[in-house]
Design an enzyme around this catalytic site. Sequence first.
Site, PDB file in Angstrom:
ATOM      1  N   GLU A  53      37.861  39.651  40.554  1.00 38.16           N
ATOM      2  CA  GLU A  53      36.618  39.795  41.331  1.00 38.16           C
ATOM      3  C   GLU A  53      36.164  41.264  41.308  1.00 38.16           C
ATOM      4  OE1 GLU A  53      36.994  39.635  45.747  1.00 38.16           O
ATOM      5  OE2 GLU A  53      35.665  41.320  45.375  1.00 38.16           O
ATOM      6  N   GLU A  73      41.600  48.875  39.020  1.00 38.14           N
ATOM      7  CA  GLU A  73      41.287  47.957  40.113  1.00 38.14           C
ATOM      8  C   GLU A  73      42.519  47.187  40.589  1.00 38.14           C
ATOM      9  OE1 GLU A  73      38.405  47.898  41.722  1.00 38.14           O
ATOM     10  OE2 GLU A  73      37.742  49.513  40.376  1.00 38.14           O
TER      11      GLU A  73
HETATM   12 ZN   LIG Z   1      39.045  43.553  47.435  1.00 40.42          ZN
END
Ligand SMILES: [Zn+2]
Length: 975
Positions: free
Chosen positions: A70, A145
Amino acid sequence: MVFEVGRSYYNFKLLMEKEIKEIKGVCRLFSHEKSGARLMHIQTDDDNKVFSITFRTPPTDSTGLPHILEHSVLCGSRKFPSKDPFVELAKGSLNTFLNAMTFSDKTMYPIASRNDKDFVNLMDVYLDAVFYPNIYKKKEILMQEGWHYELNNKEDELKYKGVVYNEMKGAFSSPEQILFRKIQETLFPNTPYRHDSGGDPEVIPDLTYDQFKDYHRQYYHPANSYIHLYGDGDLSEHLKFIDEQYLSAFEKIEVNTQIPIQGAFDEQQEVTVEYPISTNEKEDEKAFLSLNFAVSQSTNPELHLAFDILNNILLGSPAAPLKKALLEAGLGKDVFGSFDYTVLQPVFTVVSKNTNESEKSRFNDVVFSTLKYLVKNGIDKKLIEASINAYEFRLREADFGRYPKGLIYAMKSMESWLHDADPTMHLSYEDSLETIKTALTTNYFEQLIDDYLVNNLHRSLLIVKPKKGLAKEIEDEVYNKLKAYKDSLSEGQLEELIAQTKELQRFQEQPNTQEELEAIPLLALNDIDKEPEKLPLVEKEEQGIKILHSPIFTNEIVYINLLFDTKHISKDLIPYMGLLSYVLGKVSTEKYNYEQLSNEVNIYTGGIYFNTEAYSQMDNDEQFYPKFTLKSAALVKQLPKLIELSKEIIENTLFTEEKRLKEIIQEAKSRLESVILNEGHVVAAKRATSYFSPLGYYQELSTGISFYKFIADLEDNFNSMIEEIKGNLERVKSQIFNKNNLIASVTVDEKDYNAFKDAFKSILSNLKDGNIEKVNLGFEPTALNEGLLTSSKIQYVAKAYNFRKLGFEYKGQMQVLKTIVSLDYLWKKVRVSGGAYGAMAGFSRNGNMYFASYRDPNLKETLEVYDEMNNYISQFEADEREMTKYIIGTISKIDAPLSPSAKGDRAAAYYISGLTYEDLKNERTEILSTKEADIKALAEIVDKLMKENNYCVLGNENKIKQNEEIFNNLVDIFN
Ligand SMILES: [Zn+2]
């Protein structure tokens, strides 16, 4: 345009069309024939248009893959190759919502905008991101990330870093979050719900790059997607765009992501998990006990609605019988329930917080004996009526705060659509509600309790208990694991890790090229209104009281705030005023006992609440207006009853029920603890502001750490202090409610104002005529620079000061600077390089400003980032396009759409602060005309502010102790 069922529009075949009166819209369902994508359109007259694309993403382990993906797809794509298109959109679009969310079975990418061009731009960037992300080309995205090894020199300690890694360390620092993350694992041991889609920090480093890419390849296909379009946009144009630009390139495939049903259990399961507390905290009364039930399926809309209401009946109000029974049995100091309908088999949960593991069988017994008693003897019909009415009020009001309506409807539709059922079933609620209302004369809810709770073995008893030193244990474990790994590496492998670390740093530091940046679509300044929105406010007077009337359309609802000035309340009583806001409405009055009172409020109104707040004079934080506020709402036809109940609470509340007072204090303490653990950035910034600002000092006393400490002290010494508590509540109440310090704000249509006027007549009959001289709080500015110790795994680092005290004036350009530093400088330094989940900045008109980090693994480094900000600002360079981008992003925050009640509140706040429409217009003109040189000129201010050295850090006790020399004071929060 008319659409016909069965016909195709740009390859989208219309399968169904129907009107849904509950949301005042027409709903259409399409199937994209070539790619297999599903699309739901809701046509309404709402200009806050919403687009979202959702994928069904059941996790296959707890590495947090869906969550990391995401984050990662928003880090650059085919058409928009810059490193952070998401941030670029946050900087420079007119979005009213821009985010992405990972659920336990789906990942959702929603955007919203009121501007047509902007809406299509946002849709374009999001579709390109999900279908063509740069994750295949750049491994650094996963490293940044998700997680990576960090090693700068051979002799350094090897470390894990990564945005999601730290975000989840933060999430796993709060026992309440640990509890709610573990429930599904206990109930669905054989389905994907047993995994944590967000990621368990202990498991995240197991994720490999190949798994990551494979998952995207398989699951991010149109055939596994659900698209939403909502609002007054042009459907044909949007269908054409989505088809031609994206979906037409894909062929339908079989994607097997369907989530299986978990078979029921033969017996109740029991699971215990531990959470860390700091070394100085007591272990006693720190456990959570919970009972969790899997309730049927999410595709049963009536049951869904009924359980939402049942949760409120059993646990939601002071009159709730299960809550009362548990509290009376001394099981927990805070009792609450939840009903999670975002999963295939919805989960009903009862929680007792701040109790002991040794109480688990008594907890179990009290829950079931109470439920059985209710089945046999029936639930109080008044309570049922109150709960249904309260629920219906919220449904009809449809005020979702900062969430656009269309997004809430999209989320609701996913509850059934994700499992291949009709996506509209939860949106049309009238029929279900009518059936549920039969509960007023039948045993409807009693039967539900019997079927789905008492006789349901698909349930678990989950215990979350504290363990001293667990944080250290986990840290040591990670340390040893990393050390062993490092020791196992050859010289060559170490060199490679160092090279990778450097490579990632290079990737992160390398600026986007001009071409990459310009690929992101941008509006022009002409697309923006030159004038700010006018919030109507008419000053009136009734019974000698000033009324601030916001005449706007509220759909037959009236919102009333009674604001009592509290400048005359002495310092020792300020915390009692905070306590009073928790007590009023929750204890008995002369006319009603507290259960009856709660039922009356829910039957006749949309709620009556109290709080303490302080409004700053717009240009001076030393001059502020503290208020004790009654906030309320009701249907216009219930106005007389609303005023009558408000009066009853204000005038006739009794402070005689000692046991009840104790329960309220315990609950307040528990709720404040959650705020400290989950919103540490706000808490730390507020604390730092209290060192230099009289306004900040006041807010600390009435709502901050000082207030928490006051409440904790009352709880510890309740028995010896009870007379003092009762006496002080009585004193502060009689000083607050006074006809000489009252103004009222009312938000309602012009046509209904007279109804308010009539009802309001009785408000003053018994109010006193007291003295309201301002008292001196004896505030002395001192840079306390505290380290606030908790067992949290991460920090919240805040630094603050007031620029007016240094002789500077407020300028609209400061809001542009806020956008620039939060989304560029702090984003890169604190989030991308530092590994924190976030960082923010604020500049108020009254001069107060702050910087704060959120779920931050660092401490000193972040303070250094703040201190070096003036260099960044003084060297700031931006061409016209870049400046336009920051200006648009700034305006989009200022123009965020407001609900009717929020408009009324804001208009009243402007009035009290002395802020005029002219001021807002000037600010907007300053923002719209901001130039590079204006930003550079602000460097001097930030430099001077940082040199004042006012800071406060909340978080991990070991980390703070390691940096003890930079603090004047270390404070244990929870002991
Ligand atoms: Zn997050």
